[in-house]
Structures are given as structure tokens and as C-alpha cells.
Design an enzyme around this catalytic site. Structure first.
Site, PDB file in Angstrom:
ATOM      1  N   ASP A 128      44.397   0.911 -19.394  1.00 47.48           N
ATOM      2  CA  ASP A 128      43.050   1.422 -19.157  1.00 47.48           C
ATOM      3  C   ASP A 128      42.926   1.831 -17.690  1.00 47.48           C
ATOM      4  O   ASP A 128      43.119   1.007 -16.794  1.00 47.48           O
ATOM      5  CB  ASP A 128      42.043   0.322 -19.498  1.00 47.48           C
ATOM      6  CG  ASP A 128      40.600   0.787 -19.439  1.00 47.48           C
ATOM      7  OD1 ASP A 128      40.294   1.756 -18.725  1.00 47.48           O
ATOM      8  OD2 ASP A 128      39.755   0.156 -20.105  1.00 47.48           O
TER       9      ASP A 128
ATOM     10  N   GLY B 132      45.132   2.839 -23.705  1.00 46.63           N
ATOM     11  CA  GLY B 132      44.084   2.960 -22.716  1.00 46.63           C
ATOM     12  C   GLY B 132      42.803   2.246 -23.096  1.00 46.63           C
ATOM     13  O   GLY B 132      42.819   1.173 -23.706  1.00 46.63           O
ATOM     14  N   HIS B 133      41.690   2.865 -22.750  1.00 49.80           N
ATOM     15  CA  HIS B 133      40.371   2.240 -22.846  1.00 49.80           C
ATOM     16  C   HIS B 133      39.964   1.953 -24.287  1.00 49.80           C
ATOM     17  O   HIS B 133      39.528   0.854 -24.617  1.00 49.80           O
ATOM     18  CB  HIS B 133      39.352   3.165 -22.173  1.00 49.80           C
ATOM     19  CG  HIS B 133      38.024   2.541 -21.911  1.00 49.80           C
ATOM     20  ND1 HIS B 133      37.869   1.407 -21.145  1.00 49.80           N
ATOM     21  CD2 HIS B 133      36.768   2.900 -22.312  1.00 49.80           C
ATOM     22  CE1 HIS B 133      36.573   1.101 -21.074  1.00 49.80           C
ATOM     23  NE2 HIS B 133      35.894   1.982 -21.774  1.00 49.80           N
ATOM     24  N   PHE B 134      40.107   2.935 -25.157  1.00 50.29           N
ATOM     25  CA  PHE B 134      39.656   2.815 -26.549  1.00 50.29           C
ATOM     26  C   PHE B 134      40.800   2.323 -27.432  1.00 50.29           C
ATOM     27  O   PHE B 134      41.315   3.040 -28.289  1.00 50.29           O
ATOM     28  CB  PHE B 134      39.123   4.161 -27.045  1.00 50.29           C
ATOM     29  CG  PHE B 134      37.738   4.487 -26.569  1.00 50.29           C
ATOM     30  CD1 PHE B 134      36.633   4.112 -27.297  1.00 50.29           C
ATOM     31  CD2 PHE B 134      37.549   5.165 -25.376  1.00 50.29           C
ATOM     32  CE1 PHE B 134      35.344   4.405 -26.862  1.00 50.29           C
ATOM     33  CE2 PHE B 134      36.269   5.469 -24.921  1.00 50.29           C
ATOM     34  CZ  PHE B 134      35.160   5.087 -25.677  1.00 50.29           C
ATOM     35  N   ALA B 135      41.176   1.068 -27.259  1.00 45.07           N
ATOM     36  CA  ALA B 135      42.350   0.525 -27.946  1.00 45.07           C
ATOM     37  C   ALA B 135      42.217   0.539 -29.465  1.00 45.07           C
ATOM     38  O   ALA B 135      43.226   0.650 -30.174  1.00 45.07           O
ATOM     39  CB  ALA B 135      42.624  -0.899 -27.462  1.00 45.07           C
TER      40      ALA B 135
END
Length: 291
Positions: free
Chosen positions: A241, A267-270
Site C-alpha cells: 500500500d 496494494g490498498h484495496f487488498a
């Protein structure tokens, strides 16, 4: 031939002091099923949990509201945006819906919203699932620190926030750090951008961006809450992320040494590209902590 069960999901609005809160709610097979409150992040809404709800909704009651300024929730004229107000509305929504005991899933903005609620209503929280929801200074990347340092009235500050609210900025939040972008459907960032482009939504996000510093001021309190109440915790984290990197996940173990930690190369939206790995972890956690 047998097929995997897919949950029945209701889509409703609930009036909360003049705010028409939109929410999704699965209908599990049994009325006493464990309850999971899903608190979404920026720049998304409850739709980010659609696939998780489909997969787990027959066994558990999953409830996912949209905050004011996000998704399908409608606010009255003059609504003042800040993280305290998002928590106020979400807390009132939970009360109006009659939820008094649930596991709380916090992602991104869901962490500052959820931890405010946890401070006020600790008796509601039977367990905690954290997905890239930060509560520690070591979980802030240099880019995140620079963004949080922006102040209203400072030259270029509002423009910097608005640059993040464009389609490239929204898409980048999904794809930056992802191990395999082909696993990430474009529907998420496309729908997010649709909502961001609605009248008044960018102004709401600018106000929230400038208020984000209020969350850092509460980190000590939230960490103390974790130490005091020691909720069972599952941490599932996209380790790459660009905003909330891996140290933010490991920091939870300082206050919750018994927490279960899983890091994923994304990343952020796993959930977008690791749902097959994360959904069983969520199910197993709910089965263990719900008594």
C-alpha cells in the site's frame, strides 16, 4: 449438480436524523448468525464489499453502510463534513438498525470512523478485523504524511486534494502496489469516480482531507482502547500500500500481541485481488470469536 451458495442481499435507506443512509445487508440462513459491520474506505462506498457479502452472506449477517458524502447516501443541505460527523451518523445508524453486538471490519476511512464508535460503545465490539486501516504513525508513508500536512488556505493545498479526486487518481488507488492489476476489475474505480463527480461530493472530500489530521490526534487514545479492551483481532493487509504500508499492520501487534496478522503482496484495496485468500480468514475468525 450443486452450486456454491450466493447470499440474498437487501439494499435499503435508513433515515438517521435527516441523513438517508444507504446500506447493504445480507440475509443469512439462520437468524442468530454472527454480525459483521463493514466500514468502507476512501474513495469508495459499501459496494467495495459486494463480493465479500456474496461469498459470506449466507452464513453471516453482513451490514455495509455508505457514509455521508459517499455512495448512495443522501444528506440535507448544509451538512458539515468531518470525521466526527461521519462517526456520529454511523453510530446512530447502528443504533437505529438495532445492532448491539458485532465484529467490526475497518478499512482506510473505516478505521477513524470505527475507532470513534469503539471508544463510545466498547460493549458493541466483539472482535476487530483491520484491512489497511491505520492507527499508528509508523503506518503513514511519506506520501500520506505530505497529504495530511495540507491545510486549507495554503497555496496549492486544495488543488492537491482535488488532483486525487480525478479518474487517474481514483484508479491509482486500486492499482498502485497491486501484484497483478489484471485481477482488479475496473468497475470499482469507475463507480467511485461516478460518485465523486456528483454535485457537492468533491467539496465533501476536500473537507474530510483537511480534517484527517484529527485522526492522528486520536491515535494514542485508540491504542489505549486496544490495550484496555483487547478485542480479538484479525489483520489482513496489502503490504505494498503506497499510503498505509506494512509497518502500520505490524504496529497493531504492539497493543494486541494475540492478533492474527496476514500480509499480502498487493496494494490498498487488498480485497479486490485477494478475496479468495481473505474471505476464508474472515469466516474462520467470525466462527472463533462469536460465542
Amino acid at each position: 449438480m450443486s452450486f456454491p451458495a450466493v447470499s440474498r442481499v437487501l439494499h435499503r435507506h435508513l433515515d438517521v436524523d435527516g441523513v438517508e443512509v444507504f446500506y447493504r445487508e445480507s440475509v443469512p440462513d439462520r437468524p442468530d448468525a454472527p454480525v459483521l459491520l463493514l466500514l468502507h474506505g476512501f474513495p469508495s462506498a459499501s459496494h467495495q464489499f459486494r463480493r465479500l457479502i456474496d461469498v459470506l452472506g449466507t452464513r453471516y449477517r453482513l451490514v455495509a453502510p455508505d457514509y455521508p458524502g459517499f455512495g448512495h447516501t443522501r444528506v440535507p443541505d448544509g451538512f458539515a463534513y468531518g470525521f466526527d460527523r461521519l462517526a456520529d451518523v454511523t453510530e446512530a445508524f447502528v443504533r437505529r438498525l438495532g445492532l448491539s453486538r458485532f465484529v467490526m471490519y475497518v478499512f482506510d476511512f473505516g478505521a477513524p470512523v470505527g475507532f470513534r464508535i469503539a471508544e463510545r460503545r466498547p460493549e458493541w465490539i466483539t472482535g476487530l478485523i483491520v484491512q489497511n486501516g491505520n492507527a499508528y504513525t509508523e503506518g503513514l508513508s511519506p506520501a500520506a504524511r505530505d497529504f495530511i500536512a495540507l491545510r486549507p488556505g495554503t497555496e496549492g493545498a486544495e488543488e492537491a486534494v482535488r488532483d486525487l479526486l480525478t479518474l487517474p487518481g481514483t484508479r491509482g488507488q486500486y492499482e498502485d502496489g497491486a501484484g497483478d492489476p489484471e485481477l482488479i476489475a475496473p468497475d470499482g474505480w469507475t463507480l467511485d469516480q461516478h460518485f465523486l463527480d456528483l454535485p457537492g461530493r468533491k467539496e465533501a472530500q476536500v473537507a474530510l482531507a483537511f480534517d484527517y489530521r484529527s485522526n492522528l490526534e486520536r491515535y494514542d487514545r485508540w491504542q489505549a482502547w486496544l490495550r484496555e479492551h483487547t478485542p480479538p483481532a484479525l489483520i489482513v493487509w496489502g503490504a505494498d500500500d503506497p499510503f498505509f504500508p506494512e509497518p502500520g499492520a505490524r504496529a497493531y501487534l504492539r497493543d494486541l500481541p494475540g492478533a492474527e496478522l496476514h500480509l499480502f503482496g498487493t496494494g490498498h484495496f487488498a480485497l479486490e485481488d485477494h478475496l479468495p485468500q481473505i474471505a476464508p480468514l474472515v469466516a474462520g475468525f467470525l466462527d472463533r470469536v462469536w460465542t
